[in-house]
Design a protein around this motif. Structure first.
Motif, mmCIF file in Angstrom:
data_model
loop_
_atom_site.group_PDB
_atom_site.id
_atom_site.type_symbol
_atom_site.label_atom_id
_atom_site.label_comp_id
_atom_site.label_asym_id
_atom_site.label_seq_id
_atom_site.Cartn_x
_atom_site.Cartn_y
_atom_site.Cartn_z
ATOM 1 N N ALA A 151 0.832 -1.209 0.000
ATOM 2 C CA ALA A 151 0.000 0.000 0.000
ATOM 3 C C ALA A 151 0.866 1.260 0.000
ATOM 4 C CB ALA A 151 -0.926 -0.011 1.207
ATOM 5 N N ASP A 152 1.915 1.238 0.826
ATOM 6 C CA ASP A 152 2.800 2.406 0.897
ATOM 7 C C ASP A 152 3.506 2.641 -0.438
ATOM 8 O OD1 ASP A 152 2.022 2.765 3.448
ATOM 9 O OD2 ASP A 152 3.843 1.960 4.387
ATOM 10 N N GLN A 153 3.871 1.569 -1.056
ATOM 11 C CA GLN A 153 4.584 1.635 -2.331
ATOM 12 C C GLN A 153 3.765 2.391 -3.386
ATOM 13 O OE1 GLN A 153 5.291 -2.317 -3.772
ATOM 14 N NE2 GLN A 153 6.546 -1.629 -5.491
ATOM 15 N N VAL A 263 -14.323 -25.211 -17.637
ATOM 16 C CA VAL A 263 -14.604 -26.109 -16.520
ATOM 17 C C VAL A 263 -15.470 -25.417 -15.469
ATOM 18 C CG1 VAL A 263 -13.562 -27.385 -14.597
ATOM 19 C CG2 VAL A 263 -12.533 -27.503 -16.866
ATOM 20 N N THR A 264 -15.148 -24.154 -15.161
ATOM 21 C CA THR A 264 -15.848 -23.504 -14.049
ATOM 22 C C THR A 264 -17.079 -22.718 -14.507
ATOM 23 O OG1 THR A 264 -14.589 -21.456 -14.242
ATOM 24 C CG2 THR A 264 -13.669 -23.151 -12.823
ATOM 25 N N GLY A 265 -17.080 -22.294 -15.760
ATOM 26 C CA GLY A 265 -18.178 -21.454 -16.240
ATOM 27 C C GLY A 265 -18.037 -20.022 -15.744
ATOM 28 N N CYS A 266 -16.946 -19.747 -15.061
ATOM 29 C CA CYS A 266 -16.740 -18.421 -14.498
ATOM 30 C C CYS A 266 -15.801 -17.616 -15.417
ATOM 31 C CB CYS A 266 -16.113 -18.605 -13.110
ATOM 32 S SG CYS A 266 -15.920 -17.072 -12.232
ATOM 33 N N PRO A 267 -16.120 -16.366 -15.724
ATOM 34 C CA PRO A 267 -15.273 -15.627 -16.666
ATOM 35 C C PRO A 267 -13.887 -15.305 -16.104
ATOM 36 C CG PRO A 267 -16.950 -14.181 -15.734
ATOM 37 C CD PRO A 267 -17.273 -15.574 -15.273
ATOM 38 N N ILE A 268 -12.918 -15.319 -16.971
ATOM 39 C CA ILE A 268 -11.577 -14.850 -16.592
ATOM 40 C C ILE A 268 -11.580 -13.349 -16.843
ATOM 41 C CG2 ILE A 268 -9.104 -15.035 -17.041
ATOM 42 C CD1 ILE A 268 -9.748 -17.783 -18.381
ATOM 43 N N LYS A 269 -11.336 -12.574 -15.809
ATOM 44 C CA LYS A 269 -11.449 -11.125 -15.983
ATOM 45 C C LYS A 269 -10.110 -10.423 -16.147
ATOM 46 C CE LYS A 269 -16.040 -10.385 -14.198
ATOM 47 N NZ LYS A 269 -16.905 -9.743 -13.222
ATOM 48 N N LEU A 270 -9.095 -10.950 -15.470
ATOM 49 C CA LEU A 270 -7.815 -10.245 -15.495
ATOM 50 C C LEU A 270 -6.652 -11.220 -15.632
ATOM 51 C CD1 LEU A 270 -8.495 -7.945 -12.415
ATOM 52 C CD2 LEU A 270 -8.415 -7.148 -14.787
ATOM 53 N N ALA A 271 -5.563 -10.697 -16.134
ATOM 54 C CA ALA A 271 -4.334 -11.471 -16.205
ATOM 55 C C ALA A 271 -3.258 -10.731 -15.421
ATOM 56 C CB ALA A 271 -3.909 -11.642 -17.653
ATOM 57 N N SER A 272 -2.656 -11.439 -14.474
ATOM 58 C CA SER A 272 -1.571 -10.870 -13.696
ATOM 59 C C SER A 272 -0.276 -11.337 -14.359
ATOM 60 C CB SER A 272 -1.675 -11.424 -12.274
ATOM 61 O OG SER A 272 -1.364 -10.453 -11.328
ATOM 62 N N VAL A 273 0.533 -10.386 -14.761
ATOM 63 C CA VAL A 273 1.669 -10.786 -15.605
ATOM 64 C C VAL A 273 3.027 -10.344 -15.070
ATOM 65 C CG1 VAL A 273 0.350 -10.960 -17.743
ATOM 66 C CG2 VAL A 273 1.258 -8.744 -17.050
ATOM 67 N N GLY A 274 3.148 -10.238 -13.746
ATOM 68 C CA GLY A 274 4.442 -9.881 -13.184
ATOM 69 C C GLY A 274 4.277 -9.474 -11.731
ATOM 70 N N GLU A 275 5.394 -9.132 -11.106
ATOM 71 C CA GLU A 275 5.348 -8.827 -9.678
ATOM 72 C C GLU A 275 5.082 -7.357 -9.378
ATOM 73 O OE1 GLU A 275 8.087 -11.440 -7.224
ATOM 74 O OE2 GLU A 275 9.129 -11.396 -9.140
ATOM 75 N N LYS A 276 5.287 -6.516 -10.367
ATOM 76 C CA LYS A 276 5.124 -5.073 -10.136
ATOM 77 C C LYS A 276 3.637 -4.679 -10.073
ATOM 78 C CE LYS A 276 7.429 -3.264 -13.588
ATOM 79 N NZ LYS A 276 7.712 -4.439 -14.385
ATOM 80 N N PRO A 277 3.304 -3.625 -9.315
ATOM 81 C CA PRO A 277 1.900 -3.217 -9.191
ATOM 82 C C PRO A 277 1.224 -2.891 -10.531
ATOM 83 C CG PRO A 277 3.257 -2.056 -7.592
ATOM 84 C CD PRO A 277 4.204 -2.813 -8.464
ATOM 85 N N SER A 278 2.005 -2.550 -11.528
ATOM 86 C CA SER A 278 1.373 -2.202 -12.817
ATOM 87 C C SER A 278 1.219 -3.416 -13.741
ATOM 88 C CB SER A 278 2.202 -1.126 -13.513
ATOM 89 O OG SER A 278 3.514 -1.582 -13.653
ATOM 90 N N ASP A 279 1.676 -4.593 -13.301
ATOM 91 C CA ASP A 279 1.627 -5.771 -14.179
ATOM 92 C C ASP A 279 0.257 -6.449 -14.168
ATOM 93 O OD1 ASP A 279 4.261 -5.421 -14.896
ATOM 94 O OD2 ASP A 279 5.035 -6.711 -13.307
#
Ligand SMILES: Nc1nc2c(ncn2[C@@H]2O[C@H](COP(=O)(O)OP(=O)(O)OP(=O)(O)O)[C@@H](O)[C@H]2O)c(=O)[nH]1
Ligand SMILES: [Mg+2]
Length: 440
Positions: A151-153, A263-279
């Motif tokens: 959060a501070d970051q 399998v789940t029928g649940c939509p995939i909404k986001l992709a997390s593509v790294g460790e940085k907050p903007s990824d």
């Protein structure tokens, strides 16, 4: 992440492209290989089986378009089915306008919940909203502190109360948000190594206490089919509103990404593509499908072509080509244009359908040079009206260019075949290719 699958599919389609017209057997054989490729990419076996069935049904029933390579037609069907498998359209998050909007983040230990919480807060702030993150993991000793660092970051407020249960903390956080003009509350919940009754009960309690607008399940793409099973279980118990695939930047085989929606029928909404907050990225089914099938090459090709060919000239040429009016002079112009665009072979490989169209026509640079020499030995009249070239003219051109009459004959044969092909393509209006595209 999808490199292996891409390569496998590409080789299946390349083989199909050489087949001319597709028979039911060709398609069946190809689909067996597609299924194998999917399984090797760790796609759920039922998903792979149904996927192939549905592609096969569509491919067999297809009318064969004369201007398009049948292999390419199958690629298109596979592409569309992949998009459908991944959910069709991009599923958006509930907008931040409910003062406060509440997102609850859940998932197994280490899946990337705390990281995602930070990413969502940054995303909200970039939309000029006021986010707040809530530490609702009271079990892992350093969890509260970890979220505070995140959060501070990114400079967003952090909420936690010592000595309270997670449902109490979350309820208090929402109350606090209401009186402090917070627009977005993000709840970072505790993870477990495995799904257990206690965890599910706690999450259910939080859910009923604060009634989040989004319940996001973080599924670690690196864990393959486990991620699918976990997502399925969470969804059954909690009615998750969206899956976030984390660690999509890793080198897992991609099976989780391809199976989870089905399998789940649940939509995939986001992709997390790294460790940085903007990824963090929205999940676009069509873009991922194109990437898996390597269709990005076509886009690159078009961009390249647009850079080096004057568009107006290209449009005129396309018109000429499709009216079958192009002649050897145009041919020479095109060769010069092509030289600007880099190695011929690379370019031709990138064009969908070109494999078949160029069958029997040589694409070797040396052959190209020989063709140019032959054309340069023609008179202007002959270049403009190749049908004038009779036996004695052929002998003269051959001698003038240092080639055999046979070579001249071959060039003429290829030229007329090309003219005919382009004429047919013109009738079909080349639906698959972009405007101004020049098929040389
Ligand atoms: N490469 C990569 N690493 C990620 C991604 N998301 C999270 N991580 C890393 O994965 C590890 C675990 O992430 P956390 O956000 O702490 O996971 P968590 O689900 O909160 O874990 P617990 O609170 O222990 O249950 C950290 O080292 C993160 O940096 C991602 O999208 N890509
Ligand atoms: Mg955490």
């Amino acid at each position: 992440m999808f490199d292996n699958l891409s390569e496998k599919l590409d080789s299946v389609f390349k083989r199909l492209s050489g087949k001319g017209i597709l028979s039911e057997k060709n398609i069946k054989d190809a689909m067996r290989e597609v299924r194998q490729a999917l399984l090797e990419a760790d796609v759920n076996y039922k998903v792979a089986r149904d996927f192939v069935k549905s592609v096969q049904a569509k491919a067999v029933g297809q009318e064969v378009l004369r201007s398009i390579d049948p292999g390419q037609q199958v690629v298109k069907i596979v592409h569309d089915e992949l998009v459908a498998l991944l959910g069709g359209t991009t599923a958006e998050l509930t907008p931040i306008d409910r003062s406060p909007t509440i997102y609850m983040v859940c998932g197994l230990q280490g899946s990337g919940k705390t990281t995602l919480t930070g990413k969502l807060a940054l995303w909200g702030r970039r939309k000029n909203k006021k986010p707040m993150v809530v530490a609702a993991d009271i079990y892992r000793p350093a969890a509260v502190k970890q979220l505070k660092v995140v959060a501070d970051q990114i400079d967003v407020p952090h909420f936690h109360i010592e000595g309270k249960t997670p449902p109490e903390i979350c309820a208090a956080a929402v109350k606090h948000a209401k009186t402090n003009f917070i627009d977005l509350v993000i709840l970072d919940t505790a993870g477990r190594l495995h799904i257990d009754q206690e965890l599910m009960e706690e999450l259910t309690q939080i859910k009923s206490q604060v009634q989040p607008h989004e319940i996001l399940l973080v599924a670690d793409a690196m864990t393959g089919q486990d991620a699918v099973n976990v997502a399925d279980e969470f969804h059954k118990r909690l009615d998750v509103t969206g899956v976030v695939l984390s660690k999509l930047d890793g080198d897992a085989r991609g099976g989780a990404a391809l199976s989870i929606r089905q399998v789940t029928g649940c939509p995939i909404k986001l992709a997390s593509v790294g460790e940085k907050p903007s990824d963090l990225e929205p999940f676009h089914p069509d873009r991922l499908a194109s990437r898996i099938l390597g269709m990005g090459d076509v886009v690159t090709l078009v961009e390249k072509a647009q850079e080096s060919i004057d568009e107006e000239q290209a449009a005129k040429m396309q018109d000429k080509i499709f009216k079958a009016q192009f002649n050897f002079e145009d041919f020479l112009d095109q060769m010069a244009q092509l030289k600007k665009m880099g190695p011929l072979e690379n370019l031709l490989q990138m064009i969908p359908g070109m494999g078949k169209a160029l069958k029997g026509m040589t694409v070797d640079e040396k052959d190209m040079e020989r063709m140019v020499a032959i054309i340069k030995s023609m008179t202007i009249e002959e270049r403009r009206r190749p049908q004038l070239i009779d036996g004695s003219r052929k002998r003269r051109i051959a001698a003038g260019s240092g080639n055999s009459v046979q070579a001249v004959n071959q060039l003429l044969k290829q030229f007329f075949a090309m003219q005919k092909m382009f004429n047919q393509m013109g009738k079909k209006k080349m639906k698959g290719l972009p405007p101004g595209f020049n098929p040389f």
